[in-house]
Design an enzyme around this catalytic site. Structure first.
Site, PDB file in Angstrom:
ATOM      1  N   ASP A  53     -21.293 -69.757 126.722  1.00 59.36           N
ATOM      2  CA  ASP A  53     -21.116 -70.175 125.324  1.00 59.36           C
ATOM      3  C   ASP A  53     -21.019 -68.947 124.413  1.00 59.36           C
ATOM      4  O   ASP A  53     -20.822 -69.080 123.200  1.00 59.36           O
ATOM      5  CB  ASP A  53     -22.216 -71.144 124.873  1.00 59.36           C
ATOM      6  CG  ASP A  53     -23.607 -70.555 124.987  1.00 59.36           C
ATOM      7  OD1 ASP A  53     -23.749 -69.414 125.457  1.00 59.36           O
ATOM      8  OD2 ASP A  53     -24.569 -71.252 124.581  1.00 59.36           O
ATOM      9  N   SER A  54     -21.074 -67.749 125.027  1.00 56.54           N
ATOM     10  CA  SER A  54     -20.739 -66.521 124.296  1.00 56.54           C
ATOM     11  C   SER A  54     -19.272 -66.570 123.866  1.00 56.54           C
ATOM     12  O   SER A  54     -18.839 -65.738 123.061  1.00 56.54           O
ATOM     13  CB  SER A  54     -21.009 -65.285 125.155  1.00 56.54           C
ATOM     14  OG  SER A  54     -20.448 -65.430 126.449  1.00 56.54           O
ATOM     15  N   ASP A  92     -21.466 -73.152 130.679  1.00 58.25           N
ATOM     16  CA  ASP A  92     -22.638 -73.295 129.814  1.00 58.25           C
ATOM     17  C   ASP A  92     -22.624 -74.632 129.095  1.00 58.25           C
ATOM     18  O   ASP A  92     -21.585 -75.038 128.544  1.00 58.25           O
ATOM     19  CB  ASP A  92     -22.624 -72.201 128.737  1.00 58.25           C
ATOM     20  CG  ASP A  92     -23.570 -71.058 129.054  1.00 58.25           C
ATOM     21  OD1 ASP A  92     -24.494 -71.245 129.870  1.00 58.25           O
ATOM     22  OD2 ASP A  92     -23.370 -69.972 128.478  1.00 58.25           O
ATOM     23  N   LYS A 122     -24.928 -74.473 133.226  1.00 55.74           N
ATOM     24  CA  LYS A 122     -26.084 -73.619 132.906  1.00 55.74           C
ATOM     25  C   LYS A 122     -26.737 -74.127 131.627  1.00 55.74           C
ATOM     26  O   LYS A 122     -26.046 -74.470 130.675  1.00 55.74           O
ATOM     27  CB  LYS A 122     -25.662 -72.153 132.752  1.00 55.74           C
ATOM     28  CG  LYS A 122     -26.825 -71.226 132.355  1.00 55.74           C
ATOM     29  CD  LYS A 122     -26.538 -69.751 132.600  1.00 55.74           C
ATOM     30  CE  LYS A 122     -25.713 -69.091 131.542  1.00 55.74           C
ATOM     31  NZ  LYS A 122     -26.285 -69.106 130.181  1.00 55.74           N
ATOM     32  N   GLU A 124     -30.191 -73.389 128.874  1.00 52.56           N
ATOM     33  CA  GLU A 124     -31.213 -72.444 128.434  1.00 52.56           C
ATOM     34  C   GLU A 124     -32.551 -73.166 128.251  1.00 52.56           C
ATOM     35  O   GLU A 124     -32.601 -74.195 127.569  1.00 52.56           O
ATOM     36  CB  GLU A 124     -30.808 -71.792 127.100  1.00 52.56           C
ATOM     37  CG  GLU A 124     -29.592 -70.889 127.221  1.00 52.56           C
ATOM     38  CD  GLU A 124     -29.201 -70.224 125.906  1.00 52.56           C
ATOM     39  OE1 GLU A 124     -29.974 -70.296 124.927  1.00 52.56           O
ATOM     40  OE2 GLU A 124     -28.118 -69.623 125.867  1.00 52.56           O
ATOM     41  N   GLU A 191     -32.401 -62.946 130.794  1.00 54.04           N
ATOM     42  CA  GLU A 191     -31.724 -62.084 129.816  1.00 54.04           C
ATOM     43  C   GLU A 191     -32.726 -61.240 129.040  1.00 54.04           C
ATOM     44  O   GLU A 191     -33.699 -61.755 128.485  1.00 54.04           O
ATOM     45  CB  GLU A 191     -30.895 -62.957 128.854  1.00 54.04           C
ATOM     46  CG  GLU A 191     -30.148 -62.132 127.818  1.00 54.04           C
ATOM     47  CD  GLU A 191     -29.040 -62.883 127.088  1.00 54.04           C
ATOM     48  OE1 GLU A 191     -28.742 -64.044 127.456  1.00 54.04           O
ATOM     49  OE2 GLU A 191     -28.475 -62.296 126.149  1.00 54.04           O
TER      50      GLU A 191
HETATM   51  O1  KIV Z   1     -23.039 -67.130 127.321  1.00 51.13           O
HETATM   52  C1  KIV Z   1     -23.159 -66.128 128.037  1.00 51.13           C
HETATM   53  O2  KIV Z   1     -22.277 -65.257 128.130  1.00 51.13           O
HETATM   54  C2  KIV Z   1     -24.402 -65.975 128.779  1.00 51.13           C
HETATM   55  C3  KIV Z   1     -24.619 -64.666 129.480  1.00 51.13           C
HETATM   56  C4  KIV Z   1     -25.040 -63.641 128.495  1.00 51.13           C
HETATM   57  C5  KIV Z   1     -25.589 -64.796 130.584  1.00 51.13           C
HETATM   58  O3  KIV Z   1     -25.198 -66.844 128.801  1.00 51.13           O
END
Ligand code: KIV
Length: 273
Positions: A53-54, A92, A122, A124, A191
């Site tokens: 989600d980056s 994510d 994924k 969090e 992280e």
């Molecule tokens: O969203 C992302 O890129 C991440 C990484 C920093 C692990 O969660």
């Protein structure tokens, strides 16, 4: 230069990641958000591609990861999957799609799996989202956990500084990691936490631990592709190693193109019909 040479051309699975940890082979993971980049990353020999989600930051220019929507993550996920043959693809789950209640979490995860054809999702968090984790796992959807600095909680922290330096937070992180493993997660991202704490988690858990800013004593590493290729400037945390200066390469190439168009050097005789 060719990609990383591996004899093993089989599709990477969650089971094969576990085997890699067992034989102490490090896992290489990078983010990707589009077809072209995913194809290059896959062919270069990466084990895991994270549709992070980056994307909210590096693709859309938002300050945080919070604004990205489920539809947008699905769009990125679909684009990446189309370019990948070997790597395991993890998508994510965006902010707000699993924290509310487990049924909503499951519905979001099912949409991601059905519409993107990715291999896993994924999430969090630890204990706070455990019900959602269990519900999603019960549908046969593999989950990668994410602890330590959790960018979706940036408004709670108020800073992107190193997490779990204090004993209380470190103890909670270890507890959360064990809960995620017991629930059935196949791997966890840690992280920006102290390297000694990350080492302890990697040693105490049997599932692979992938670090970003968590030192070298974990089972694998992940970086954001734009950061490690030197495309995004102005973001230089200690843990980031830049493997290229693509910002310079791209700026030079585009600058040359502008010059050539204006001077009428491009297109030449051979570049027309
Ligand atoms: O969203 C992302 O890129 C991440 C990484 C920093 C692990 O969660």
């Amino acid at each position: 230069m060719a990609g990383y040479i591996t004899e093993d051309k089989r599709k990477v699975t969650t089971h094969r990641l576990l085997e890699m940890k067992q034989r102490q082979e490090k896992i290489a993971m990078l983010t990707a958000y589009d077809y072209t980049m995913a194809k290059i990353v896959d062919q270069a020999g990466i084990d895991v591609i994270l549709v992070g989600d980056s994307a909210s930051n590096v693709m859309a220019g938002n300050v945080t990861t919070l604004p990205i929507t489920l539809d947008q993550m699905i769009y990125h996920g679909k684009s990446v999957v189309r370019g990948v043959e070997r790597a395991l693809v993890v998508v994510d789950m965006p902010f707000g799609t699993y924290q509310g209640n487990p049924t909503e979490g499951l519905t979001s995860a099912i949409r991601i799996m059905k519409e993107t054809h990715a291999d896993a999702v994924k999430l969090e968090g630890g204990e706070e989202i455990l019900d959602s984790v269990k519900r999603i796992l019960s549908a046969g959807i593999p989950i990668m956990g994410h602890l330590g600095l959790m960018p979706q909680s940036i408004n709670k922290y108020g800073t992107y500084t190193v997490r779990a330096r204090e004993q209380k937070e470190a103890e909670k992180l270890i507890r959360d990691a064990k809960l995620l493993e017991e629930a059935g997660c196949f791997a966890i991202v840690l992280e920006k936490i102290p390297a000694t704490l990350a080492r302890q988690v990697a040693e105490e858990l049997t599932i692979p631990i992938i670090g970003i800013g968590a030192g070298g004593a974990v089972d694998g590493q992940v970086l954001v592709i734009q950061d490690m290729l030197g495309m995004s400037l102005g973001f230089s945390p200690k843990f980031l190693r830049r493997y290229a200066d693509l910002n310079r390469v791209m700026t030079d190439a585009i600058g040359q193109y502008v010059t050539d168009v204006k001077s009428q050097d491009f297109p030449n005789e051979k570049e027309q019909y």
